[in-house]
Design an enzyme around this catalytic site. Structure first.
Site, mmCIF file in Angstrom:
data_model
loop_
_atom_site.group_PDB
_atom_site.id
_atom_site.type_symbol
_atom_site.label_atom_id
_atom_site.label_comp_id
_atom_site.label_asym_id
_atom_site.label_seq_id
_atom_site.Cartn_x
_atom_site.Cartn_y
_atom_site.Cartn_z
ATOM 1 N N SER A 16 37.609 35.416 28.347
ATOM 2 C CA SER A 16 39.003 35.402 28.774
ATOM 3 C C SER A 16 39.486 33.973 28.895
ATOM 4 C CB SER A 16 39.163 36.116 30.118
ATOM 5 O OG SER A 16 40.477 35.947 30.606
ATOM 6 N N HIS A 71 39.962 36.637 24.446
ATOM 7 C CA HIS A 71 40.700 37.610 25.250
ATOM 8 C C HIS A 71 41.881 36.918 25.916
ATOM 9 C CE1 HIS A 71 41.021 41.489 27.287
ATOM 10 N NE2 HIS A 71 41.364 40.823 28.366
ATOM 11 N N ASP A 95 44.979 37.338 28.367
ATOM 12 C CA ASP A 95 45.568 38.141 29.446
ATOM 13 C C ASP A 95 47.038 37.798 29.607
ATOM 14 O OD1 ASP A 95 43.327 39.700 30.565
ATOM 15 O OD2 ASP A 95 42.471 37.733 30.992
ATOM 16 N N MET A 100 50.442 38.769 31.601
ATOM 17 C CA MET A 100 50.917 39.444 32.810
ATOM 18 C C MET A 100 52.378 39.083 33.059
ATOM 19 S SD MET A 100 47.654 38.590 35.282
ATOM 20 C CE MET A 100 46.020 38.363 34.576
ATOM 21 N N HIS A 144 45.550 41.576 25.998
ATOM 22 C CA HIS A 144 45.637 42.610 27.030
ATOM 23 C C HIS A 144 46.968 42.445 27.753
ATOM 24 C CE1 HIS A 144 43.932 44.161 31.146
ATOM 25 N NE2 HIS A 144 44.840 44.978 30.634
ATOM 26 N N MET A 199 49.418 43.329 30.459
ATOM 27 C CA MET A 199 49.622 43.906 31.788
ATOM 28 C C MET A 199 51.104 43.754 32.107
ATOM 29 S SD MET A 199 46.124 42.404 33.480
ATOM 30 C CE MET A 199 45.838 41.215 32.155
ATOM 31 N N MET A 204 38.922 48.878 32.882
ATOM 32 C CA MET A 204 38.993 47.774 33.835
ATOM 33 C C MET A 204 37.930 47.963 34.916
ATOM 34 S SD MET A 204 41.264 45.668 32.803
ATOM 35 C CE MET A 204 41.241 44.618 34.281
ATOM 36 N N GLY A 219 45.106 41.785 37.179
ATOM 37 C CA GLY A 219 46.055 40.846 37.757
ATOM 38 C C GLY A 219 45.495 39.492 38.121
ATOM 39 N N PHE A 220 44.207 39.433 38.458
ATOM 40 C CA PHE A 220 43.614 38.160 38.860
ATOM 41 C C PHE A 220 42.187 38.066 38.364
ATOM 42 C CE2 PHE A 220 46.894 38.981 42.009
ATOM 43 C CZ PHE A 220 47.538 37.752 42.090
ATOM 44 N N GLY A 221 41.771 36.859 38.013
ATOM 45 C CA GLY A 221 40.390 36.622 37.618
ATOM 46 C C GLY A 221 39.497 36.419 38.829
ATOM 47 N N GLY A 222 38.184 36.406 38.574
ATOM 48 C CA GLY A 222 37.224 36.078 39.614
ATOM 49 C C GLY A 222 36.891 37.192 40.585
ATOM 50 N N ASP A 271 36.172 44.871 31.347
ATOM 51 C CA ASP A 271 36.818 43.619 31.734
ATOM 52 C C ASP A 271 36.879 43.524 33.244
ATOM 53 O OD1 ASP A 271 38.440 41.436 32.161
ATOM 54 O OD2 ASP A 271 40.198 42.248 31.145
ATOM 55 N N GLY A 272 36.206 42.499 33.780
ATOM 56 C CA GLY A 272 36.295 42.230 35.210
ATOM 57 C C GLY A 272 34.957 42.001 35.863
ATOM 58 N N GLY A 273 34.661 40.753 36.160
ATOM 59 C CA GLY A 273 33.457 40.435 36.921
ATOM 60 C C GLY A 273 32.155 40.548 36.152
ATOM 61 N N GLY A 277 35.362 36.016 31.902
ATOM 62 C CA GLY A 277 36.072 34.765 32.139
ATOM 63 C C GLY A 277 35.160 33.767 32.795
#
Length: 225
Positions: A9, A34, A36, A38, A70, A72, A142, A147-150, A176-178, A198
């Site tokens: 990402s 990737h 993102d 938003m 992606h 959003m 997801m 909406g937010f990384g990390g 996608d996510g973590g 990411g």
């Protein structure tokens, strides 16, 4: 059998030198980039848009980088022409933002020459996508709230990945996510073959090694290693 695709990402990249930073990640072994996007409405954050995608595409031509976008956004149909003109390769939109227009959005994406992806938030049951699995090129599950990384990876989302993989063995399934080296096997065992990461790549001690670990986990589950 679908391929193994690692899609870092770029939200975690260096925005002061984005094109060079993206090229660096590709040179380190990434398969996709990737992106993102938003709108500050569908999710409470505002990030990239078509002008940045176009600038990136101008520096890294089609065939040199697959832009895995992606969206959003609250009105995914609105942005299809702009994203196609900007050079996006794949347009993944949220089912929740297009409940009444899902088929129309998928058709428009394909008419504009992009691959079509569909995704759902963690709280949305995977069964709502049953009518669309055969119509799209990719389904994104997801593993955090968009909406937010990390954020921390949600392993309970893997039941959705298993649900899809059991029914569609050839479909690209993205998570996608973590995602990190510590939890990637949980995702690939469930059937994910497209991995978004990411911080798991960009903040790794060795981004190259992190990409290898992620890809090898997919390949092992596919019996290719």
């Amino acid at each position: 059998m679908p391929g193994a695709y690692i899609s870092p990402s770029i939200l975690s990249g260096d925005f002061a030198d984005l094109a060079n930073d993206c090229q660096r990640i590709l040179d380190l072994g990434a398969d996709w980039l990737h992106v993102d996007i938003m709108d500050g409405h569908f999710v409470p954050n505002l990030t990239l848009g078509p002008p940045i995608v176009k600038s990136l595409r101008d520096h890294i031509p089609k065939g040199k980088a697959f832009l895995d976008c992606h969206l959003m956004v609250s009105n995914p149909l609105q942005w299809v022409p702009d994203m196609a003109a900007a050079g996006a390769d794949q347009y993944t939109f949220h089912y929740e933002a297009a409940v009444e227009k899902t088929d129309e959005v998928i058709a428009s994406i394909k008419e504009h020459g992009m691959k079509a992806g569909i995704t759902i938030k963690p709280g949305t049951p995977v069964e709502v996508l049953d009518p669309y699995f055969s119509k799209v090129d990719l389904v994104l599950i997801m593993t955090v709230e968009p909406g937010f990384g990390g954020q921390k990876f949600m392993p309970e989302m893997m039941s959705k990945v298993k649900y899809i993989r059991e029914r569609y063995p050839e479909l690209n399934i993205e998570v996608d996510g973590g995602l990190t080296a510590d939890n990637i096997d949980v995702a690939t065992q469930a059937g994910a073959n497209c991995i978004v990461a990411g911080t798991g790549v960009y903040k790794a001690e060795s981004p190259r090694d992190a990409i290898v670990v992620l890809r090898n986990s997919v390949l092992k589950q596919q019996g290719k290693l």
